[in-house]
Scaffold this motif. Structure first.
Motif, short mmCIF file in Angstrom:
data_model
loop_
_atom_site.label_atom_id
_atom_site.label_comp_id
_atom_site.label_asym_id
_atom_site.label_seq_id
_atom_site.Cartn_x
_atom_site.Cartn_y
_atom_site.Cartn_z
N UNK A 81 0.81 -1.21 0.00
CA UNK A 81 0.00 0.00 0.00
C UNK A 81 0.85 1.27 0.00
N UNK A 82 2.05 1.19 0.56
CA UNK A 82 2.92 2.38 0.66
C UNK A 82 3.88 2.49 -0.51
N UNK A 83 3.73 1.64 -1.52
CA UNK A 83 4.67 1.56 -2.63
C UNK A 83 4.07 2.13 -3.90
N UNK A 84 4.76 3.09 -4.49
CA UNK A 84 4.40 3.59 -5.82
C UNK A 84 5.37 3.04 -6.83
N UNK A 85 4.88 2.66 -7.99
CA UNK A 85 5.71 2.01 -9.01
C UNK A 85 5.83 2.90 -10.24
N UNK A 86 7.05 3.17 -10.65
CA UNK A 86 7.33 3.90 -11.88
C UNK A 86 7.83 2.91 -12.92
N UNK A 87 7.03 2.69 -13.96
CA UNK A 87 7.41 1.74 -15.00
C UNK A 87 8.35 2.41 -16.01
N UNK A 88 9.46 1.73 -16.29
CA UNK A 88 10.37 2.17 -17.35
C UNK A 88 10.43 1.03 -18.35
N UNK A 89 9.72 1.18 -19.47
CA UNK A 89 9.60 0.07 -20.42
C UNK A 89 8.76 -1.04 -19.81
N UNK A 90 8.76 -2.18 -20.46
CA UNK A 90 8.00 -3.32 -19.95
C UNK A 90 6.52 -3.21 -20.31
N UNK A 91 5.80 -4.32 -20.06
CA UNK A 91 4.40 -4.36 -20.44
C UNK A 91 3.48 -4.79 -19.30
N UNK A 92 4.02 -5.45 -18.27
CA UNK A 92 3.19 -5.95 -17.17
C UNK A 92 3.25 -4.98 -15.99
N UNK A 93 2.20 -4.99 -15.18
CA UNK A 93 2.11 -4.08 -14.05
C UNK A 93 1.75 -4.82 -12.77
N UNK A 94 2.37 -4.40 -11.67
CA UNK A 94 1.98 -4.82 -10.33
C UNK A 94 2.06 -3.61 -9.44
N UNK A 95 1.26 -3.60 -8.38
CA UNK A 95 1.31 -2.51 -7.44
C UNK A 95 0.65 -1.24 -7.95
N UNK A 96 0.93 -0.14 -7.23
CA UNK A 96 0.32 1.15 -7.52
C UNK A 96 1.16 1.91 -8.55
N UNK A 97 0.92 1.65 -9.81
CA UNK A 97 1.69 2.28 -10.89
C UNK A 97 1.22 3.73 -11.05
N UNK A 98 2.14 4.69 -10.85
CA UNK A 98 1.78 6.11 -10.97
C UNK A 98 2.35 6.75 -12.23
N UNK A 99 3.23 6.03 -12.93
CA UNK A 99 3.81 6.61 -14.13
C UNK A 99 4.41 5.54 -15.03
N UNK A 100 4.39 5.82 -16.33
CA UNK A 100 4.96 4.90 -17.31
C UNK A 100 5.85 5.70 -18.26
N UNK A 101 7.09 5.27 -18.36
CA UNK A 101 8.04 5.93 -19.24
C UNK A 101 8.49 4.96 -20.32
N UNK A 102 8.53 5.43 -21.54
CA UNK A 102 9.12 4.63 -22.60
C UNK A 102 10.63 4.59 -22.39
N UNK A 103 11.25 3.50 -22.81
CA UNK A 103 12.70 3.41 -22.70
C UNK A 103 13.35 4.47 -23.57
N UNK A 104 14.33 5.16 -23.01
CA UNK A 104 15.06 6.19 -23.73
C UNK A 104 16.52 5.77 -23.86
N UNK A 105 17.01 5.76 -25.10
CA UNK A 105 18.42 5.42 -25.31
C UNK A 105 19.33 6.53 -24.78
N UNK A 106 18.83 7.76 -24.78
CA UNK A 106 19.58 8.90 -24.27
C UNK A 106 19.44 8.93 -22.75
N UNK A 107 20.50 8.66 -22.00
CA UNK A 107 20.38 8.59 -20.54
C UNK A 107 19.97 9.91 -19.90
N UNK A 108 20.38 11.03 -20.46
CA UNK A 108 20.02 12.33 -19.90
C UNK A 108 18.52 12.57 -20.03
N UNK A 109 17.94 12.15 -21.14
CA UNK A 109 16.50 12.29 -21.33
C UNK A 109 15.75 11.37 -20.38
N UNK A 110 16.27 10.16 -20.22
CA UNK A 110 15.67 9.20 -19.28
C UNK A 110 15.67 9.74 -17.86
#
Length: 231
Positions: A81-110
């Motif tokens: 309940x106290x865990x927020x999940x930030x997805x970076x790439x991937x397709x499956x979800x568990x927990x309280x997902x609050x954001x989804x980011x596409x994978x970025x090859x540029x690390x500074x943009x990521x």
């Protein structure tokens, strides 16, 4: 160098180890164990819940999803309940997902996108930041310059008293890369822990440590049942 002392940790020792983890630091956990990463994550989720510490999990390419599925197989059910999940790439979800980011090859943009997402989710509140699947992100970096950019960001976060960073990486995977980034990450980390199997025990090898436990012991053996029982 003195030979490492060996000791079997008690439930109280496990809590003392976690008590030593300080905000503003970066703890790198290198897993070489069959269940070590799951036990570490299970203990962290229970500990943070018990101490009313909000948690952000950066789930890179479904690594956190994999660990949670292993929890199910092991019959474990850590508080989420106290865990927020930030997805970076991937397709499956568990927990309280609050954001989804596409994978970025540029690390500074990521880095820019993930920090913005965390800021919007939790503001300036103190939080524990757990990175899972870091080796998957690093495996896609095209050159050493990109790896340095990520390591530099980790270094810049040192001393941030609003954030406690813990990254769990699968050692056998990351060491198979043509360019092994572990020495660079270990240089940045304030603490480095290796997890190994030893018969029916999990060995915590404190390779680089701010921990002060058990009279200077730097290797502990933990019974998985003790971790589950303590939590």
């Amino acid at each position: 160098m003195k030979d490492a002392k060996l000791a079997v940790a008690t439930a109280k020792d496990i809590e003392r180890i976690l008590d030593e983890v300080r905000f503003g630091g970066f703890t790198l956990v290198k897993n070489y164990s069959m269940v070590g990463a799951e036990l570490m994550l299970y203990a962290l989720l229970n500990y943070t819940y018990g101490h009313s510490l909000p948690v952000i999990v950066e789930d890179i390419f479904d690594a956190f999803v994999g660990y949670v599925r292993h929890f199910d197989v092991m019959g474990l059910a850590p508080p989420m309940d106290h865990v927020g999940v930030l997805k970076v790439g991937g397709i499956d979800e568990v927990g309280n997902v609050f954001g989804k980011l596409q994978f970025e090859a540029d690390p500074l943009l990521y880095i820019k996108k993930k920090e913005r997402a965390v800021k919007e989710a939790i503001g300036d509140d103190p939080h524990v930041y757990i990175i899972t699947g870091f080796e998957r992100l690093l495996g896609f970096q095209r050159d050493i310059k990109s790896v340095y950019a990520i390591a530099s960001h980790m270094r810049e976060e040192l001393g941030n008293e609003k954030r406690l960073v813990i990254s769990i990486v699968e050692g056998h995977v990351i060491e198979g890369f043509p360019m092994n980034p572990l020495p660079l990450l270990e240089g940045v980390a304030t603490s480095v822990i290796e997890l190994h199997d030893r018969e029916d025990l999990v060995c915590l090898d404190l390779k680089k440590s701010v921990f002060n436990i058990l009279g200077g012991t730097n290797k502990l053996f933990i019974r998985p049942a003790d971790v589950v029982g303590w939590c």
